[in-house]
Design an enzyme around this catalytic site. Sequence first.
Site, PDB file in Angstrom:
ATOM      1  N   THR A 236       6.677  -5.402   1.264  1.00 41.84           N
ATOM      2  CA  THR A 236       6.492  -3.548   2.576  1.00 41.84           C
ATOM      3  C   THR A 236       7.015  -4.897   3.882  1.00 41.84           C
ATOM      4  OG1 THR A 236       4.318  -5.010   2.231  1.00 41.84           O
ATOM      5  CG2 THR A 236       4.478  -3.044   1.341  1.00 41.84           C
TER       6      THR A 236
ATOM      7  N   ASP B 204      10.638 -13.318  -4.170  1.00 46.63           N
ATOM      8  CA  ASP B 204       9.764 -13.387  -4.918  1.00 46.63           C
ATOM      9  C   ASP B 204       9.386 -14.657  -5.339  1.00 46.63           C
ATOM     10  OD1 ASP B 204       7.921 -12.930  -7.430  1.00 46.63           O
ATOM     11  OD2 ASP B 204       9.349 -11.188  -7.410  1.00 46.63           O
TER      12      ASP B 204
ATOM     13  N   ALA C  72       1.278 -10.557  -1.574  1.00 47.14           N
ATOM     14  CA  ALA C  72       0.768  -9.331  -2.980  1.00 47.14           C
ATOM     15  C   ALA C  72       0.554  -8.988  -1.736  1.00 47.14           C
ATOM     16  CB  ALA C  72      -1.149 -10.171  -1.997  1.00 47.14           C
TER      17      ALA C  72
ATOM     18  N   TYR D   2      -7.482  -4.761  -7.087  1.00 49.39           N
ATOM     19  CA  TYR D   2      -7.674  -5.703  -5.764  1.00 49.39           C
ATOM     20  C   TYR D   2      -7.657  -6.532  -5.885  1.00 49.39           C
ATOM     21  CZ  TYR D   2      -6.595  -7.213  -1.355  1.00 49.39           C
ATOM     22  OH  TYR D   2      -6.296  -8.235   0.069  1.00 49.39           O
TER      23      TYR D   2
ATOM     24  N   LYS E 155      -7.625 -10.485  -5.841  1.00 50.87           N
ATOM     25  CA  LYS E 155      -7.643 -11.546  -5.132  1.00 50.87           C
ATOM     26  C   LYS E 155      -9.122 -12.683  -5.960  1.00 50.87           C
ATOM     27  CE  LYS E 155      -5.354 -11.119  -2.226  1.00 50.87           C
ATOM     28  NZ  LYS E 155      -4.296 -11.977  -1.728  1.00 50.87           N
TER      29      LYS E 155
ATOM     30  N   ASN F  46     -11.687  -6.541   7.081  1.00 48.50           N
ATOM     31  CA  ASN F  46     -11.058  -6.192   7.591  1.00 48.50           C
ATOM     32  C   ASN F  46      -9.564  -6.311   8.862  1.00 48.50           C
ATOM     33  OD1 ASN F  46     -12.062  -4.340   5.512  1.00 48.50           O
ATOM     34  ND2 ASN F  46     -11.477  -2.719   6.974  1.00 48.50           N
TER      35      ASN F  46
ATOM     36  N   VAL G 107      -6.901   1.887   7.221  1.00 47.94           N
ATOM     37  CA  VAL G 107      -7.468   2.875   8.741  1.00 47.94           C
ATOM     38  C   VAL G 107      -7.414   3.026  10.045  1.00 47.94           C
ATOM     39  CG1 VAL G 107      -9.994   1.554   8.643  1.00 47.94           C
ATOM     40  CG2 VAL G 107     -10.582   3.732   8.748  1.00 47.94           C
TER      41      VAL G 107
ATOM     42  N   VAL H   7     -12.424  10.947   7.162  1.00 47.59           N
ATOM     43  CA  VAL H   7     -12.545  10.430   6.754  1.00 47.59           C
ATOM     44  C   VAL H   7     -13.855  10.365   4.906  1.00 47.59           C
ATOM     45  CG1 VAL H   7     -15.147   9.087   7.998  1.00 47.59           C
ATOM     46  CG2 VAL H   7     -13.604  10.006   9.055  1.00 47.59           C
TER      47      VAL H   7
ATOM     48  N   GLY I 274     -16.192   6.800  -0.668  1.00 43.46           N
ATOM     49  CA  GLY I 274     -16.412   5.912   1.094  1.00 43.46           C
ATOM     50  C   GLY I 274     -15.530   4.225   0.599  1.00 43.46           C
TER      51      GLY I 274
HETATM   52  P1  NAD Z   1       1.596  -7.322   4.364  1.00 43.17           P
HETATM   53  O1  NAD Z   1       1.373  -6.006   3.369  1.00 43.17           O
HETATM   54  O2  NAD Z   1       1.488  -6.841   5.941  1.00 43.17           O
HETATM   55  O3  NAD Z   1       1.592  -8.395   3.714  1.00 43.17           O
HETATM   56  C1  NAD Z   1       2.299  -9.054   2.219  1.00 43.17           C
HETATM   57  C2  NAD Z   1       3.674  -9.612   2.207  1.00 43.17           C
HETATM   58  O4  NAD Z   1       3.980 -10.056   1.343  1.00 43.17           O
HETATM   59  C3  NAD Z   1       4.161  -8.068   2.956  1.00 43.17           C
HETATM   60  O5  NAD Z   1       5.491  -8.863   3.659  1.00 43.17           O
HETATM   61  C4  NAD Z   1       5.096  -8.321   1.667  1.00 43.17           C
HETATM   62  O6  NAD Z   1       6.584  -7.931   0.847  1.00 43.17           O
HETATM   63  C5  NAD Z   1       5.131  -9.334   0.558  1.00 43.17           C
HETATM   64  N1  NAD Z   1       5.114  -9.273  -1.037  1.00 43.17           N
HETATM   65  C6  NAD Z   1       4.531  -8.928  -1.613  1.00 43.17           C
HETATM   66  N2  NAD Z   1       4.946  -9.021  -2.957  1.00 43.17           N
HETATM   67  C7  NAD Z   1       5.651 -10.009  -3.093  1.00 43.17           C
HETATM   68  C8  NAD Z   1       5.511 -10.797  -3.907  1.00 43.17           C
HETATM   69  N3  NAD Z   1       5.979 -10.781  -5.348  1.00 43.17           N
HETATM   70  N4  NAD Z   1       6.947 -11.976  -3.389  1.00 43.17           N
HETATM   71  C9  NAD Z   1       7.279 -11.686  -2.399  1.00 43.17           C
HETATM   72  N5  NAD Z   1       6.739 -11.570  -1.362  1.00 43.17           N
HETATM   73  C10 NAD Z   1       5.639 -10.089  -1.431  1.00 43.17           C
HETATM   74  O7  NAD Z   1      -0.316  -7.312   4.501  1.00 43.17           O
HETATM   75  P2  NAD Z   1      -1.211  -7.951   5.533  1.00 43.17           P
HETATM   76  O8  NAD Z   1      -2.160  -7.432   5.812  1.00 43.17           O
HETATM   77  O9  NAD Z   1      -0.221  -9.361   6.226  1.00 43.17           O
HETATM   78  O10 NAD Z   1      -2.177  -9.012   4.465  1.00 43.17           O
HETATM   79  C11 NAD Z   1      -1.532 -10.581   3.926  1.00 43.17           C
HETATM   80  C12 NAD Z   1      -3.025 -11.592   2.468  1.00 43.17           C
HETATM   81  O11 NAD Z   1      -3.811 -11.391   3.137  1.00 43.17           O
HETATM   82  C13 NAD Z   1      -2.740 -10.996   1.652  1.00 43.17           C
HETATM   83  O12 NAD Z   1      -2.985 -11.598   0.713  1.00 43.17           O
HETATM   84  C14 NAD Z   1      -3.803  -9.756   1.468  1.00 43.17           C
HETATM   85  O13 NAD Z   1      -4.326  -9.887  -0.131  1.00 43.17           O
HETATM   86  C15 NAD Z   1      -5.063 -10.111   2.627  1.00 43.17           C
HETATM   87  N6  NAD Z   1      -5.818 -10.548   2.984  1.00 43.17           N
HETATM   88  C16 NAD Z   1      -5.464  -9.030   3.964  1.00 43.17           C
HETATM   89  C17 NAD Z   1      -6.568  -8.817   4.857  1.00 43.17           C
HETATM   90  C18 NAD Z   1      -6.202  -7.320   5.935  1.00 43.17           C
HETATM   91  O14 NAD Z   1      -7.569  -6.870   6.118  1.00 43.17           O
HETATM   92  N7  NAD Z   1      -4.926  -6.871   6.422  1.00 43.17           N
HETATM   93  C19 NAD Z   1      -8.284  -8.625   4.563  1.00 43.17           C
HETATM   94  C20 NAD Z   1      -8.458  -9.824   3.542  1.00 43.17           C
HETATM   95  C21 NAD Z   1      -6.940 -10.065   3.056  1.00 43.17           C
END
Ligand code: NAD
Length: 309
Positions: free
Chosen positions: A35, A51, A73, A139, A143, A168, A183, A199, A268
Amino acid sequence: MNFLITGAAGFLGSSLANQLAREGHQVRGLDDLSTGDPQALEPGVHFTRGDVNDRPKLWTLLQEVDCVYHLAARVSVQESLLYPREYNAVNVGGTVSLMEAMRDVGVRRVVLASSGAIYGDQENQPLTENITPRPRSPYAVSKLAAEYYVRTIGTLWGIETVCLRIFNAYGPGQHLPPSHPPVVPYFLRQALRGGTLVVHSEGQQTRDYVYVEDVVAAMLAAATAPNLNGLVINVGSNTETSVRALVKLVLEAAGSQANVVYNPQTEGGVARMCADLSLAGQKLNYKPFISLADGLHLTLARDPRFKTT
Ligand code: NAD
């Protein structure tokens, strides 16, 4: 310092990588681009596509690294209900692969991007880190499992570990997939296009929205602050906002009169989410600076996808 960031081309990973590179650190980024977008990275970040389960690649990238930020992730709660096996393989399996490779190479510290989602439904708010987690999606389970693996392998092999339970997060560059979009960017896009904001449920559910720059500040501190080993620390805003209130703020920020539809048929999610930040304040000197209203304005101003002219 020398850093490796997994998931570096993602929303949070790219902001963190760019900030570290601007501060003069050596930054390597790994991302499979499932992504992520490497264009989000500034030239100072050394990017490798790959990866997080590819251990030979990790061995190479981990040489001379002082601290790893593990963000790679799959990140959608909704999507994880459909593909739990994939969430387990990437979020849990990928974490174990990384910890094994860190052990092999001898890296000192890892900061895991965990999630406030692990708490699930809890009566007592704000949420403190010592509450028993009640994950309610694959999910969230992935985590929580990642936290346990990081801390356990860290203890066994003398790797310093810090798990940040991020709530968030939102801001410019957040991934906006057509199915299951987060959201905040979903509401912003609908508001700007004059579309309908749908919503889930009555919109009374609350969340703790935290702007990306505040999250990055906490992550930066987690690389160097003393006495963090083995800790789990919340990163949020300590402000509880209902989805109804978020809708109002989004419409105001976008100057929009888009329709809002409440869908009682859809669930929700958890009723309330608000992060207690006492530990983050004590250990990381963390204090969120950007209010939700300001963060929405900043997102509109800084994310080219939301430019109206
Ligand atoms: P995001 O999807 O933008 O970033 C995740 C990145 O991981 C992506 O660029 C994706 O390409 C990469 N990825 C996925 N699978 C992979 C793999 N197998 N090998 C290598 N790269 C891989 O999401 P984000 O919002 O930037 O989240 C980043 C981290 O923060 C995640 O671990 C997420 O669980 C955690 N997190 C995010 C939020 C939030 O609100 N954004 C909240 C809590 C935790």
